[in-house]
Design an enzyme around this catalytic site. Structure first.
Site, short mmCIF file in Angstrom:
data_model
loop_
_atom_site.label_atom_id
_atom_site.label_comp_id
_atom_site.label_asym_id
_atom_site.label_seq_id
_atom_site.Cartn_x
_atom_site.Cartn_y
_atom_site.Cartn_z
N GLY A 260 0.94 -1.15 0.15
CA GLY A 260 -0.03 -0.09 0.01
C GLY A 260 0.64 1.35 -0.07
O GLY A 260 0.71 1.96 -1.06
N ASP A 261 1.55 1.50 0.96
CA ASP A 261 2.72 2.64 1.02
C ASP A 261 4.03 2.26 1.19
O ASP A 261 4.88 2.97 1.75
CB ASP A 261 2.23 3.56 2.29
CG ASP A 261 2.21 2.56 3.59
OD1 ASP A 261 2.34 1.59 3.49
OD2 ASP A 261 2.12 3.62 4.41
N GLU A 262 4.41 0.94 0.63
CA GLU A 262 5.81 0.53 0.61
C GLU A 262 6.36 0.50 -0.69
O GLU A 262 5.65 0.13 -1.72
CB GLU A 262 5.69 -0.82 1.29
CG GLU A 262 5.39 -0.82 2.83
CD GLU A 262 4.92 -2.42 3.23
OE1 GLU A 262 5.91 -3.31 2.92
OE2 GLU A 262 3.89 -2.59 3.78
#
Lengths: 193, 450
Positions: B322-324
């Site tokens: 997701g936000d990696e």
């Protein structure tokens, strides 16, 4: 592609062979055709030399007499002592005229003779007849070269010397006879060489 | 035991040439045979009548010789026959058939078994004097005149056959070029398609209707193949994109990244080792919850764009969660070098950016791992970098560092959506407001070396 070239070349050779075969077949047929005309020939035996009488008959063809129109028959005169085979003359014709033989006794006139056949005559009779026939249109035929030097017109060679004859042009001219070119050629060739 | 190789097939041109040659030679053979047959008989008649005349003339010349049976005179006449008349034996015989004179020219006889084919045999003429047959001239034909004429004919015929054959071959060559050249070119185009997938080429035009048809059909087929190939390539590219790209940011996805990492670890030699960076947005959930997913997506896109802008083309950035985000960088010599890159990147990524009326100050935690000399498994390396990142994140949280934002007061809230669209996707950070003093501050890069 060299292999393909070889194949084409080989097959072209085959075609050429067919060509040659056709020609060969034709050649064979020609041979067969030619062989049908193969000839058969008669004997190869050599002809015997002509007898003096044959020569005399031949000369009738090649000599011309001054007034031939008045000649009804060829009078061939033979001296009484001659051993010539006169039977040959029997029944012969030359240039549309019959040939007849007359035997001459001593002193008989020679005026109505066209030919004096002295080939087998006794020497004395021959000389006498030659003298009496001189400057007359009578063809004198004798044997041996001496006959011509003695005033004879045609001298046949003796069988021992081979065949042929000589023509004495002087004597022929004196007798007002004319010799055809053919006989002159034959005679002169014999005499000249 | 190997089977014998099949004989090479003859070429089309060779076959056509051979057929033409065969037909020609057959024609020549037929014409030759006919001409020979006709010519043979015509020549035979001619030679025969000539021989008859010769015999008659000789008979006339032989009159006196025959009459007096004069051998020498006869020989003279017979010898006077010119040699080129081809008489092998000339004879003068008396009426009884006995030979008066005979001249033989053995060299005038055609040797060999073919002699009877050319010899006309014997021709005879009677020698007549005063209406009386006094002899006979017999002439035997040696066959040379006929043979000579036929040989001349054959030589001419063979020469003609040779010339005709050569002309036919030349014509055949020109003819077959019209057929084989377009076929060869067509074959070259087909091979081009097969070997090089060269769909741009087309077979050139030919001058033979059937080949022209074949060419047109083939070119149409090629058009179709080219169109299908194009469609297939496009579909493949789309599928590949689906399989290996992150649809939101356009970065590589996890699958592609893992493949690349495995390949990099497997690769031997070269300067340096592969290094791995692991980034994670701080408080991303809060951004999403506060501003909605549109702003969250815009933030992710902006980070991705900055990654791509900052990294050299050889490095591979990827979004794996997701936000990696992870980055694979090859050719790293030392850990310090990797750390320097991580710090530089972190700084670039944390630059403020504008999202409509908001100014975001993204915070990113980073961890890194350098592949050891002895090598490490890919998942182990990812795990190490991940752990290092978490250590960093927890330290930052303790230090109170996270993603922050502030609202620019004068911007109209109702135009927010319109402004979302203007988010600088190229990653160029919005003007950094130094005056606010809102710098991310501590760069805390936790590291854990394998």
């Amino acid at each position: 592609m060299p292999t393909r070239r070889y194949i084409v070349a080989a097959q072209a050779c085959w075609a050429a062979l067919c060509h040659a075969l056709a020609l060969a077949t034709l050649g064979i047929s020609l041979v067969l055709a030619g062989q049908t005309s193969a000839h058969a020939q008669t004997t190869d035996a050599a002809a015997s030399p002509a007898a003096p009488a044959t020569y005399v008959l031949g000369f009738l063809q090649y000599f011309r007499w001054p007034d031939e129109a008045g000649i009804e028959r060829w009078q061939i005169c033979v001296p009484a002592g001659s051993t010539a085979d006169v039977a040959v003359y029997d029944g012969q014709t030359a240039r549309g005229r019959p040939v007849s033989v007359r035997r001459l006794g001593p002193g008989d006139p020679v005026g109505d003779c066209q030919v004096l056949d002295l080939t087998a005559a006794p020497a004395a009779a021959a000389v006498e007849l030659l003298q009496s026939a001189r400057r007359q249109p009578i063809l004198t035929v004798g044997e041996g070269a001496s006959f011509c030097t003695a005033g004879g017109m045609v001298c046949l060679r003796r069988p021992a010397d081979g065949s042929g004859f000589e023509v004495s042009l002087t004597a022929v001219r004196e007798g007002r006879l004319k010799a055809s070119a053919q006989v002159l050629l034959l005679g002169r060739r014999k005499g000249g060489s | 035991m190997s089977a014998p190789a099949p004989p090479p097939l003859p070429s089309l041109a060779g076959r056509i040439r051979l057929s033409l040659l065969k037909v020609t030679l057959f024609g020549i053979a037929v014409v030759t045979a006919a001409a020979l047959a006709i010519g043979y008989h015509a020549l035979e008649r001619l030679v025969r009548s000539h021989l008859a005349t010769l015999a008659a003339t000789t008979a006339t010349q032989s009159q006196a010789a025959a009459l007096f049976r004069d051998r020498e005179a006869a020989m003279e006449v017979l010898r006077s026959i010119p040699k080129e008349q081809g008489i092998s034996v000339a004879e003068l015989r008396d009426p009884a058939g006995a030979v008066i004179a005979r001249v033989a020219h053995e060299d005038q006889t055609v040797p060999g078994p073919l002699a009877p084919a050319f010899s006309l045999g014997h021709v005879s003429a009677d020698v007549v004097v005063d209406g009386r047959k006094v002899g006979r001239v017999v002439l035997v034909d040696g066959g040379r005149p006929l043979l000579r004429s036929l040989l001349d004919f054959l030589v001419l015929d063979l020469l003609g056959a040779l010339v005709t054959g050569l002309v036919v071959l030349a014509i055949a060559r020109r003819l077959t070029r019209h057929i084989t050249q377009p076929l060869t070119e067509l074959g070259a185009v087909i091979r081009g398609v097969r070997a090089d997938r060269d769909f741009g080429r087309r077979a050139p035009g030919g001058s033979v209707a059937e080949i022209e048809e074949l060419r047109a059909d083939f070119n149409a087929l090629l058009d179709e193949i080219q169109r299908r190939d194009h469609d297939l390539n496009r579909t493949n590219a789309a599928l590949k994109r689906l399989a290996f790209r992150d649809p939101l940011t356009g970065l590589a996805n996890r699958a592609m990244f893992e493949n690349a990492l495995l390949a990099a670890l497997r690769a031997e030699g070269g300067a340096g080792r592969p290094g791995l960076l692991y980034f994670d947005l701080d408080s991303f959930k809060a951004v999403n919850d506060t501003f909605g997913h549109l702003v969250g997506d815009a933030l992710l896109k902006a980070i991705a764009a900055r990654l791509e802008a900052e990294l050299p083309p050889s490095a591979l950035p990827a979004r794996i969660g997701g936000d990696e985000f992870v980055v694979l960088i090859g050719g790293i010599a030392t850990e310090d070098e990797l750390r320097a890159i991580a710090e530089r990147l972190q700084e670039a990524l944390q630059a403020p950016l504008r999202a409509g009326p908001q100014i975001l100050y993204p915070g990113l935690s980073v961890g890194y791992a350098l592949s050891p000399e002895n090598g490490a498994a890919a998942d182990e390396l990812i795990h190490l970098a991940d752990r290092a990142m978490y250590v960093s994140k927890s330290r930052r949280r303790e230090a109170g560092v996270h993603t922050r934002w502030e609202t620019v007061p004068h911007v109209d809230h109702r135009s927010l959506k319109m402004l979302f669209d203007q988010i600088d996707a190229a990653g160029e950070p919005a003007a950094r407001n130094e005056a606010t003093g809102m710098h991310p501050g501590v760069i805390d890069v936790a590291k854990k070396s394998a």
